[in-house]
Design an enzyme around this catalytic site. Sequence first.
Site, short mmCIF file in Angstrom:
data_model
loop_
_atom_site.label_atom_id
_atom_site.label_comp_id
_atom_site.label_asym_id
_atom_site.label_seq_id
_atom_site.Cartn_x
_atom_site.Cartn_y
_atom_site.Cartn_z
N GLY A 61 45.38 -15.00 -3.75
CA GLY A 61 46.31 -15.42 -4.79
C GLY A 61 45.75 -15.01 -6.14
O GLY A 61 44.63 -15.38 -6.48
N THR A 63 45.91 -14.96 -10.20
CA THR A 63 46.44 -15.60 -11.40
C THR A 63 46.82 -14.51 -12.39
O THR A 63 45.95 -13.85 -12.94
CB THR A 63 45.38 -16.52 -12.04
OG1 THR A 63 44.95 -17.47 -11.09
CG2 THR A 63 45.93 -17.22 -13.26
N VAL A 91 41.07 -16.95 -4.37
CA VAL A 91 41.83 -16.86 -5.62
C VAL A 91 41.10 -15.94 -6.59
O VAL A 91 39.88 -16.00 -6.73
CB VAL A 91 42.00 -18.26 -6.25
CG1 VAL A 91 42.55 -18.17 -7.66
CG2 VAL A 91 42.89 -19.14 -5.38
N LYS A 92 41.89 -15.10 -7.25
CA LYS A 92 41.36 -14.26 -8.33
C LYS A 92 41.88 -14.83 -9.64
O LYS A 92 43.09 -15.03 -9.82
CB LYS A 92 41.85 -12.81 -8.16
CG LYS A 92 41.44 -11.89 -9.29
CD LYS A 92 41.96 -10.48 -9.03
CE LYS A 92 41.77 -9.57 -10.22
NZ LYS A 92 42.35 -8.23 -9.96
N THR A 93 40.95 -15.09 -10.55
CA THR A 93 41.33 -15.62 -11.85
C THR A 93 40.39 -15.05 -12.90
O THR A 93 39.55 -14.22 -12.60
CB THR A 93 41.33 -17.17 -11.84
OG1 THR A 93 41.97 -17.65 -13.01
CG2 THR A 93 39.94 -17.75 -11.72
#
Length: 182
Positions: A61, A63, A91-93
């Site tokens: 997912g 961001t 998650v990549k943020t």
Amino acid sequence: MLIDDMSTGNGVGADMEAAIRMNASAVAIQCFIGGAGEARSLETLCRAVDAGERYGIPVLGVTAVGKEMARTTQYFLLAARMLAELGASFVKTYYCDDFEKVVAACPVPIVIAGGKKLPEDEALTMAYRAISDGARGVDMGRNIFQSEHPAAMCRAVAKIVHEKFTDREAFQFYQELAAQDN
């Protein structure tokens, strides 16, 4: 890009069956929390997670941060947590102030985006701080391929992520490799 707001786009570049044919290790879904395309992007994430579970393929997912979106600790904390709760395997943020709070609130591994092009020492410091604050990896594009010595930069980032080098040690390693290129 013909439009400024990427969140208004639609569609999936490749479905799960295409990812299988390409022998993909994972698929990534960009999500626009707080943007015009939020609902559509979150639905796309949920559908990808369902398909990924059927085939054993993890879903990243991502961001997505538009021009009008807040780039605050609270925003990244909320976005990362939402993506994880909707089933993202990781998650990549973006790295931010109080990044350890973002990591603590997210029940799945986090990788950081490299963001805008920085001088090599600054990019390595960002990677080091992110890993020190709990990120499990770094997804750097332009900070590697726009580097004067991209192979050396890639190897220096890997030293931080996999061998626990400090930012200073990694920058020194980068400089030594870059000197060999000249």
